[in-house]
Design a protein around this motif. Structure first.
Motif, PDB file in Angstrom:
ATOM      1  N   ARG A   1       1.094  -1.189   0.416  1.00 46.29           N
ATOM      2  CA  ARG A   1      -0.365   0.312  -0.184  1.00 46.29           C
ATOM      3  C   ARG A   1       0.833   1.158  -0.191  1.00 46.29           C
ATOM      4  O   ARG A   1       0.912   2.033   0.936  1.00 46.29           O
ATOM      5  CB  ARG A   1      -0.879   0.022   1.471  1.00 46.29           C
ATOM      6  CG  ARG A   1      -2.217   1.085   1.019  1.00 46.29           C
ATOM      7  CD  ARG A   1      -3.436   0.834   2.210  1.00 46.29           C
ATOM      8  NE  ARG A   1      -2.386   1.585   3.347  1.00 46.29           N
ATOM      9  CZ  ARG A   1      -3.064   1.027   4.467  1.00 46.29           C
ATOM     10  NH1 ARG A   1      -4.186   0.351   4.361  1.00 46.29           N
ATOM     11  NH2 ARG A   1      -2.412   1.480   5.520  1.00 46.29           N
TER      12      ARG A   1
ATOM     13  N   SER B   1       1.809   5.021  -1.502  1.00 40.84           N
ATOM     14  CA  SER B   1       1.836   6.071  -2.216  1.00 40.84           C
ATOM     15  C   SER B   1       3.354   5.801  -3.407  1.00 40.84           C
ATOM     16  O   SER B   1       3.972   5.047  -3.456  1.00 40.84           O
ATOM     17  CB  SER B   1       1.613   7.185  -1.899  1.00 40.84           C
ATOM     18  OG  SER B   1       0.894   6.760  -0.806  1.00 40.84           O
ATOM     19  N   ARG B   2       3.397   6.727  -4.204  1.00 44.69           N
ATOM     20  CA  ARG B   2       3.982   6.876  -5.800  1.00 44.69           C
ATOM     21  C   ARG B   2       4.202   7.951  -5.948  1.00 44.69           C
ATOM     22  O   ARG B   2       3.473   9.019  -5.378  1.00 44.69           O
ATOM     23  CB  ARG B   2       2.766   6.155  -6.256  1.00 44.69           C
ATOM     24  CG  ARG B   2       2.550   5.187  -7.103  1.00 44.69           C
ATOM     25  CD  ARG B   2       1.009   4.906  -8.258  1.00 44.69           C
ATOM     26  NE  ARG B   2       1.469   3.522  -8.202  1.00 44.69           N
ATOM     27  CZ  ARG B   2       1.234   2.469  -8.666  1.00 44.69           C
ATOM     28  NH1 ARG B   2       2.518   2.453  -9.166  1.00 44.69           N
ATOM     29  NH2 ARG B   2       0.861   1.507  -8.519  1.00 44.69           N
TER      30      ARG B   2
ATOM     31  N   ASP C   1       5.298  -3.652  -8.873  1.00 49.84           N
ATOM     32  CA  ASP C   1       3.782  -3.030  -9.224  1.00 49.84           C
ATOM     33  C   ASP C   1       3.339  -3.016  -8.200  1.00 49.84           C
ATOM     34  O   ASP C   1       2.478  -2.328  -7.961  1.00 49.84           O
ATOM     35  CB  ASP C   1       3.509  -2.784 -10.407  1.00 49.84           C
ATOM     36  CG  ASP C   1       2.593  -2.107 -10.919  1.00 49.84           C
ATOM     37  OD1 ASP C   1       2.564  -0.224 -10.278  1.00 49.84           O
ATOM     38  OD2 ASP C   1       1.278  -1.860 -11.368  1.00 49.84           O
ATOM     39  N   GLU C   2       2.267  -4.422  -7.634  1.00 44.03           N
ATOM     40  CA  GLU C   2       1.643  -4.832  -7.091  1.00 44.03           C
ATOM     41  C   GLU C   2       2.188  -4.582  -5.177  1.00 44.03           C
ATOM     42  O   GLU C   2       1.721  -3.546  -5.021  1.00 44.03           O
ATOM     43  CB  GLU C   2       0.902  -6.647  -7.511  1.00 44.03           C
ATOM     44  CG  GLU C   2       0.031  -6.691  -5.946  1.00 44.03           C
ATOM     45  CD  GLU C   2      -0.047  -8.003  -6.436  1.00 44.03           C
ATOM     46  OE1 GLU C   2      -1.172  -8.805  -5.508  1.00 44.03           O
ATOM     47  OE2 GLU C   2      -0.204  -8.763  -7.461  1.00 44.03           O
TER      48      GLU C   2
ATOM     49  N   SER D   1       4.703  -0.448  -5.094  1.00 44.32           N
ATOM     50  CA  SER D   1       4.096   0.732  -6.469  1.00 44.32           C
ATOM     51  C   SER D   1       5.174   1.694  -7.176  1.00 44.32           C
ATOM     52  O   SER D   1       5.543   2.703  -7.391  1.00 44.32           O
ATOM     53  CB  SER D   1       3.791   1.879  -5.415  1.00 44.32           C
ATOM     54  OG  SER D   1       2.490   1.791  -4.783  1.00 44.32           O
TER      55      SER D   1
ATOM     56  N   SER E   1       6.456   1.010 -10.252  1.00 38.60           N
ATOM     57  CA  SER E   1       6.306   0.459 -11.891  1.00 38.60           C
ATOM     58  C   SER E   1       6.824   0.985 -13.218  1.00 38.60           C
ATOM     59  O   SER E   1       7.938   1.995 -12.827  1.00 38.60           O
ATOM     60  CB  SER E   1       4.558   1.902 -11.984  1.00 38.60           C
ATOM     61  OG  SER E   1       3.822   1.700 -13.612  1.00 38.60           O
TER      62      SER E   1
ATOM     63  N   SER F   1       7.035   5.468 -11.838  1.00 39.11           N
ATOM     64  CA  SER F   1       6.349   5.539 -10.669  1.00 39.11           C
ATOM     65  C   SER F   1       7.670   4.819  -9.558  1.00 39.11           C
ATOM     66  O   SER F   1       8.126   3.845  -9.752  1.00 39.11           O
ATOM     67  CB  SER F   1       5.616   5.541  -9.484  1.00 39.11           C
ATOM     68  OG  SER F   1       4.963   3.836  -9.817  1.00 39.11           O
TER      69      SER F   1
ATOM     70  N   PRO G   1       8.791   3.649  -5.498  1.00 38.21           N
ATOM     71  CA  PRO G   1       7.651   3.355  -4.501  1.00 38.21           C
ATOM     72  C   PRO G   1       7.666   5.472  -3.050  1.00 38.21           C
ATOM     73  O   PRO G   1       9.143   5.612  -3.344  1.00 38.21           O
ATOM     74  CB  PRO G   1       7.902   2.582  -3.344  1.00 38.21           C
ATOM     75  CG  PRO G   1       9.696   2.349  -3.528  1.00 38.21           C
ATOM     76  CD  PRO G   1       9.315   2.482  -5.460  1.00 38.21           C
TER      77      PRO G   1
END
Length: 730
Positions: free
Chosen positions: A553, A555-556, A605-606, A609, A611, A620, A622
């Motif tokens: 969880r 943010s990016r 990514d999952e 974060s 990407s 992106s 983390p």
């Protein structure tokens, strides 16, 4: 002469399964440690049954007789045969029910444990039955009420549970208990606590006596309030000195209700009654923070009275952490402790009459008023959550104890600071007069020169604004819910590696300044000691733990424009390999790292974060700590390291090594590869501000420091006592 042959090692012993009776008796000793534990379990069963009247009778400190009578809903006759079997309960059906638990009991072990170490009988009646039923138990099973009789429950009258001859079959435990009067005092403390918290329930506790009219030691009525019961059980003198504290935080999901003593309260010993979700518990962090708070408020050798009830969402609390349920664990513990201390300070500041005092928060940013203990891990005085300037009234003869000069610690932000000791260097100029004018102006701008007195209204306003900004800038990072066993194990390892003394130092420190960015050294103060600390090592551990906290969880940080993964890896390989070897193996390294990261892009990514597009562009990264920006000069090296050092084959090592590399990327350590241009003074100042106002406050709030940081990353520079010894020789 022949030498003797060494004796052969003994053969290994065979491993055998313990008999069930032995297992049950050992488990019972963990849960029922003394009569007060047994009574606590019985009282909680009565409260779970909705009882409004509870009567306790005790003989010989609860060892000979411990009887509890109530008017609860009772137990069905059909449930009596399995009542004392282990892990039988009406409170939960599945493990997931613990996240919404609304009762005291949940394991189904209390009555079973009592039956293994005492003679237990139960008399019960439901509202639908015409008579009560009595059953006796031993070792978890029904036994006849009379020798030679049937083991089935017999009809009778009444509604009680009776424990007799406690620990009759464990003589070692029986000999280790205190005398009967001391065990009875422990029983009274349990009944007193539950009677105060459960206002509206009548509690009676007395010793067994041949006279039915013997006086009860605890006797509360149904209509009494919490404050009424405190006055009844602790005296009107205590009741008069209490103030009510009520607080609520939607962000933390907590409600606080408390009755706490004020500045005029004087007692020789502390009284702390803590209830979390109506469960009577010990909470070390709350206790030590409140002790620290009152240490600056009360006279020497006097202690407070605190009754505190916390209501926390069941999903945020773990009640299954202690055999006797005496301890619980809950999320955002430091923030909840801080909320309690701040609200208490606010209430007492308004309430003070015979003493006037002001409250000054010692921790200037995200810190929590957590207990300060010695680095050896022993309990010590806690870091004060507030300092107070006490002025005894004309009617009070109490004088604050004099503190030795080598124990004085500056805790008031309005007092003179160290910058007053250093001259301000003026800018170069051909005019001596101009130099003096600028020096005087700079000197006047110095904060310590602005402070005409501790009561300067202009400075007080400025200080209040600064504190409001700091409080509003606090970052709350909620822990993500994760069902992966590997992540749960990693989080557990962090908690188990916690060093108690170091935790007190980090959470109770005062930031002094960044000494050197190149050598990664900063200075902090804790009580009367000054420490040199490797802020990069502290930051790296903090970012690792924050990564675990936000797993799945994050943010990016969106990159605009997206960066080419292959080119960045190539840049890192070129820097690492050098010009001479740039034409050989490095090309294969680039392709291997690229293919590894590109192939793992879905997982990255999952969970993180992180990407990466299909065409190999980094979109992106983390965001580990809001308000903190990593050094992007380290991005190529970060990509190379995660491609080479992360264990991509096994789940737990994969997550651990990736988060360690992410923490290295975020840490304020200088980049191993020198940047093309040296940083400007503005960039240096910005990094120092980031370390002071973002990194260290976050460490106060979230870091669980392991012992290994003590080996080389935290060094004691000096102490106030040592400096006094030096200057005494001058």
């Amino acid at each position: 002469m022949a030498t003797e042959k060494p004796a052969a090692p003994p053969a290994p012993r065979a491993i055998a399964k313990l008999p069930e009776a032995v297992v049950n008796r050992i488990a019972a000793g963990e849960i029922i440690q003394r009569p007060a534990n047994a009574l606590k379990e019985l009282i909680e069963n009565s409260l779970d049954a909705g009882a409004t009247t509870i009567r306790v009778t005790v003989k010989e400190g609860g060892l000979k007789l411990l009887q509890i009578q109530d008017n609860g809903s009772g137990i069905r006759k059909s449930d009596l045969p399995i009542l004392c079997e282990r892990f039988t309960t009406s409170k939960i059906k599945a493990f997931e029910d613990l996240s919404s638990l609304g009762t005291y009991g949940f394991r189904g072990e209390a009555l079973a444990s009592i039956s293994h170490v005492a003679h237990l009988s139960v008399t019960t009646k439901t509202r639908d039955e015409t008579c009560a039923w009595k059953a006796a138990y031993a070792d978890g099973a029904l036994i006849p009420l009379k020798p030679g009789g049937d083991a089935a429950p017999l009809p009778c009258a009444g509604n009680d549970g009776t424990v007799e001859d406690l620990f009759y079959n464990t003589p070692q435990r029986l000999r280790s208990l205190r005398p009967a009067n001391e065990e009875y005092a422990r029983i009274l403390s349990v009944v007193t606590a539950y009677s105060i918290h459960n206002a509206g329930v009548s509690f009676v506790c007395k010793k067994a006596s041949s006279s039915s009219s013997s006086t009860a030691d605890v006797n509360t009525s149904v209509g009494a309030s919490t404050l009424d019961n405190i006055g009844l059980l602790y005296g009107e003198a205590v009741r008069r000195e209490l103030v009510e504290v009520v607080a609520e935080s939607d962000e933390l999901g907590v409600k606080v209700r408390a009755w706490c003593s004020g500045a005029n309260y004087q007692a020789k010993r502390s009284t702390f009654l803590f209830f979390i979700n109506h469960r009577y518990v010990d909470c070390t962090s709350l206790k030590r923070a409140l002790e620290a708070f009152y240490s600056t408020l009360l006279a020497k050798n006097t202690h407070p009275f605190v009754y505190l009830s916390l209501s926390i969402s069941p999903a945020k609390i773990d009640v299954n952490v202690h055999p006797t349920k005496k301890e619980v664990a809950f999320e955002d513990e430091d923030e909840v402790v801080q909320l309690v201390c701040e609200k208490l300070a606010e209430v007492l500041e308004k309430q003070g009459e015979s003493r006037s005092y002001k409250v000054q928060t010692l921790l200037p940013t995200n810190g929590t008023p957590t207990a300060a203990r010695t680095l050896a891990g022993s309990a010590a005085t806690a870091t004060p959550a507030a300092s107070s300037s006490r002025k005894p009234s004309t009617g009070s003869s109490t004088k604050p104890a004099k503190v030795a000069p080598n124990k004085l610690v500056r805790t008031d932000a309005q007092s003179q600071t160290l910058d007053a000791m250093f001259p301000t260097l003026p800018a170069s100029s051909n005019s001596r007069t101009g130099d003096k004018t600028r020096e005087a102006a700079d000197d006047d701008d110095r904060p310590s020169k602005k402070r005409k007195s501790d009561h300067d209204p202009a400075f007080a306003t400025q200080l209040a604004v600064q504190q409001a900004k700091q409080k509003s800038a606090r970052v709350r990072i909620a822990q993500s819910e994760c069902a992966l066993t590997s992540v749960r194990q990693l989080r557990k390892e962090v908690v188990e590696a916690r060093h108690e003394g170091l935790d007190a130092l980090i959470k109770g420190h005062i930031f002094v300044g960044v000494a050197d960015l190149v050598t990664r050294k900063s200075m902090i103060q804790h009580q009367t000691k000054l420490y040199i600390i490797d802020h990069a090592a502290i930051g790296e551990e903090l970012f690792y733990q924050l990564g675990l906290r936000q797993f799945g969880r994050f943010s990016r940080i969106k990159l605009q424009p997206p960066q080419d993964l292959r080119k960045l890896v190539q840049l890192a390989v070129d820097r690492a390999s050098g010009e001479a070897a740039a034409k050989a193996a490095p090309s294969r390294i680039v392709e291997r790292v690229y293919s590894t990261l590109h192939g793992a892009r879905a997982m990255l990514d999952e969970y993180f974060s992180f990407s990466i597009s299909d065409d190999g562009k980094i979109e992106s990264l983390p965001l580990v700590l809001p308000g903190y920006s990593p050094d992007m000069n380290k991005l190529p090296l970060f990509l190379l390291r995660i491609g080479a050092h992360v264990d991509w084959e096994h789940e737990k090592p994969c997550f651990a090594t990736f988060l360690r590399e992410l923490a290295f990327f975020y840490s304020p350590a200088p980049s191993p590869t020198a940047p093309l241009t040296p940083p400007s003074q503005d960039q240096v100042d910005a990094q120092k501000r980031m370390i002071q106002h973002v990194l260290f406050p976050a460490a106060k709030q979230y870091l669980v420091p392991p012992e290994r940081l003590l080996k080389k990353d935290i060094v004691l520079a000096t102490s106030l006592e040592a400096l006094f010894r030096v200057f005494e020789r001058c």
